[in-house]
Design a protein around this motif. Structure first.
Motif, mmCIF file in Angstrom:
data_model
loop_
_atom_site.group_PDB
_atom_site.id
_atom_site.type_symbol
_atom_site.label_atom_id
_atom_site.label_comp_id
_atom_site.label_asym_id
_atom_site.label_seq_id
_atom_site.Cartn_x
_atom_site.Cartn_y
_atom_site.Cartn_z
ATOM 1 N N ALA A 136 0.842 -1.210 0.000
ATOM 2 C CA ALA A 136 0.000 0.000 0.000
ATOM 3 C C ALA A 136 0.871 1.253 0.000
ATOM 4 O O ALA A 136 0.614 2.195 -0.759
ATOM 5 N N ALA A 137 1.906 1.265 0.826
ATOM 6 C CA ALA A 137 2.817 2.420 0.873
ATOM 7 C C ALA A 137 3.548 2.572 -0.464
ATOM 8 O O ALA A 137 3.673 3.681 -0.994
ATOM 9 N N GLU A 138 4.022 1.489 -1.008
ATOM 10 C CA GLU A 138 4.743 1.526 -2.284
ATOM 11 C C GLU A 138 3.821 2.013 -3.402
ATOM 12 O O GLU A 138 4.237 2.786 -4.259
ATOM 13 N N HIS A 139 2.590 1.581 -3.360
ATOM 14 C CA HIS A 139 1.623 1.975 -4.392
ATOM 15 C C HIS A 139 1.341 3.477 -4.333
ATOM 16 O O HIS A 139 1.097 4.111 -5.361
ATOM 17 N N ARG A 140 1.391 4.058 -3.129
ATOM 18 C CA ARG A 140 1.206 5.513 -3.001
ATOM 19 C C ARG A 140 2.430 6.253 -3.547
ATOM 20 O O ARG A 140 2.300 7.326 -4.126
ATOM 21 N N ILE A 141 3.626 5.678 -3.380
ATOM 22 C CA ILE A 141 4.860 6.324 -3.831
ATOM 23 C C ILE A 141 5.024 6.188 -5.345
ATOM 24 O O ILE A 141 5.267 7.164 -6.046
ATOM 25 N N ILE A 142 4.925 4.955 -5.845
ATOM 26 C CA ILE A 142 5.109 4.662 -7.270
ATOM 27 C C ILE A 142 3.959 3.762 -7.710
ATOM 28 O O ILE A 142 4.086 2.543 -7.679
ATOM 29 N N PRO A 143 2.813 4.345 -8.093
ATOM 30 C CA PRO A 143 1.613 3.556 -8.384
ATOM 31 C C PRO A 143 1.788 2.461 -9.433
ATOM 32 O O PRO A 143 1.117 1.454 -9.379
ATOM 33 N N SER A 144 2.685 2.629 -10.376
ATOM 34 C CA SER A 144 2.791 1.645 -11.454
ATOM 35 C C SER A 144 3.926 0.641 -11.263
ATOM 36 O O SER A 144 4.222 -0.129 -12.162
ATOM 37 N N SER A 145 4.570 0.624 -10.092
ATOM 38 C CA SER A 145 5.720 -0.273 -9.912
ATOM 39 C C SER A 145 5.321 -1.737 -9.777
ATOM 40 O O SER A 145 6.090 -2.627 -10.117
ATOM 41 N N LEU A 146 4.111 -1.993 -9.282
ATOM 42 C CA LEU A 146 3.635 -3.363 -9.114
ATOM 43 C C LEU A 146 2.222 -3.488 -9.663
ATOM 44 O O LEU A 146 1.435 -2.552 -9.601
ATOM 45 N N LYS A 147 1.932 -4.658 -10.179
ATOM 46 C CA LYS A 147 0.587 -4.961 -10.658
ATOM 47 C C LYS A 147 -0.125 -5.701 -9.524
ATOM 48 O O LYS A 147 0.365 -6.721 -9.046
ATOM 49 N N ILE A 148 -1.263 -5.158 -9.078
ATOM 50 C CA ILE A 148 -1.976 -5.714 -7.922
ATOM 51 C C ILE A 148 -3.407 -6.034 -8.346
ATOM 52 O O ILE A 148 -4.099 -5.182 -8.900
ATOM 53 N N VAL A 149 -3.835 -7.272 -8.064
ATOM 54 C CA VAL A 149 -5.212 -7.671 -8.336
ATOM 55 C C VAL A 149 -5.727 -8.388 -7.099
ATOM 56 O O VAL A 149 -5.130 -9.365 -6.640
ATOM 57 N N ALA A 150 -6.844 -7.879 -6.554
ATOM 58 C CA ALA A 150 -7.458 -8.506 -5.377
ATOM 59 C C ALA A 150 -8.866 -8.970 -5.754
ATOM 60 O O ALA A 150 -9.582 -8.286 -6.474
ATOM 61 N N ARG A 151 -9.228 -10.138 -5.228
ATOM 62 C CA ARG A 151 -10.547 -10.720 -5.498
ATOM 63 C C ARG A 151 -11.077 -11.376 -4.239
ATOM 64 O O ARG A 151 -10.320 -11.776 -3.381
ATOM 65 N N ARG A 152 -12.402 -11.497 -4.206
ATOM 66 C CA ARG A 152 -13.020 -12.294 -3.153
ATOM 67 C C ARG A 152 -14.185 -13.070 -3.750
ATOM 68 O O ARG A 152 -14.812 -12.625 -4.711
ATOM 69 N N THR A 153 -14.445 -14.215 -3.166
ATOM 70 C CA THR A 153 -15.555 -15.048 -3.605
ATOM 71 C C THR A 153 -16.031 -15.874 -2.420
ATOM 72 O O THR A 153 -15.279 -16.077 -1.455
ATOM 73 N N ASN A 154 -17.264 -16.310 -2.495
ATOM 74 C CA ASN A 154 -17.784 -17.237 -1.492
ATOM 75 C C ASN A 154 -17.831 -18.617 -2.114
ATOM 76 O O ASN A 154 -18.207 -18.759 -3.280
ATOM 77 N N GLU A 155 -17.436 -19.613 -1.355
ATOM 78 C CA GLU A 155 -17.461 -20.988 -1.837
ATOM 79 C C GLU A 155 -18.340 -21.809 -0.916
ATOM 80 O O GLU A 155 -18.259 -21.684 0.303
ATOM 81 N N VAL A 156 -19.160 -22.664 -1.504
ATOM 82 C CA VAL A 156 -19.973 -23.597 -0.735
ATOM 83 C C VAL A 156 -19.297 -24.951 -0.841
ATOM 84 O O VAL A 156 -18.976 -25.409 -1.937
ATOM 85 N N ARG A 157 -19.072 -25.574 0.309
ATOM 86 C CA ARG A 157 -18.347 -26.852 0.350
ATOM 87 C C ARG A 157 -19.123 -27.864 1.175
ATOM 88 O O ARG A 157 -19.885 -27.492 2.054
ATOM 89 N N GLN A 158 -18.862 -29.114 0.910
ATOM 90 C CA GLN A 158 -19.420 -30.178 1.735
ATOM 91 C C GLN A 158 -18.750 -30.146 3.101
ATOM 92 O O GLN A 158 -17.545 -29.890 3.199
ATOM 93 N N ILE A 159 -19.511 -30.406 4.146
ATOM 94 C CA ILE A 159 -18.928 -30.486 5.486
ATOM 95 C C ILE A 159 -18.154 -31.800 5.564
ATOM 96 O O ILE A 159 -18.682 -32.860 5.222
#
Length: 153
Positions: free
Chosen positions: A18-41
């Motif tokens: 996060a700090a690096e992204h504020r300093i040099i926004p294009s230095s790293l490629k960042i992709v975040a995702r979330r999903t819900n998964e239904v699983r058998q107990i």
């Protein structure tokens, strides 16, 4: 390019990214995702459930993933933080709708999954070759020592 585990605190990585992204926004490629998964107990003695009861129940987990890669793919490495948070069992008739993969920003990933230390977090990396592994090692040293290469030059 086999993934290998990294022994570094995910919170430290996200804070540094996060700090690096504020300093040099294009230095790293960042992709975040979330999903819900239904699983058998799973069949475990401590649950005291028979086969029929287990079939009626499912377990819901939220999985959040942060992929970090260099801006230039030719650098040949990738680091991934995966946070798996089991929401709990779901009974029959409660629906089995699972949200599609949803892209989230770094701050959302941090505030929902890293800062509250929600679930189980793992960190892994992949490197194409020895040179890529050396570049990744250098990055990890910067993260561990909270150094930002673009600052102070």
């Amino acid at each position: 390019m086999e993934p290998f585990p990294l022994d570094i605190d995910p919170k430290q990585i996200v804070r540094w990214i996060a700090a690096e992204h504020r300093i040099i926004p294009s230095s790293l490629k960042i992709v975040a995702r979330r999903t819900n998964e239904v699983r058998q107990i799973p069949a475990r003695a401590e649950f005291h459930l028979g086969d029929e009861e287990r079939e009626d129940l499912s377990e819901v987990a939220t999985v959040a993933t942060l992929e970090i890669a260099p801006a230039h793919p030719s650098d040949g490495w990738r680091m991934t933080i995966v946070v798996e948070d089991e929401i709990g069992p779901r009974g029959p008739g409660r629906g089995t709708t699972v949200e599609d993969d949803q892209e989230i920003d770094l701050e959302t990933f941090n505030s929902l999954f890293i800062r509250p230390e929600r679930g189980t977090a793992t960190v892994a990396a992949q490197a194409d070759d020895a040179a890529a592994e050396a570049r990744l090692s250098s990055l990890l040293a910067s993260i561990e020592n909270d150094r930002h290469p673009g600052v102070g030059k």
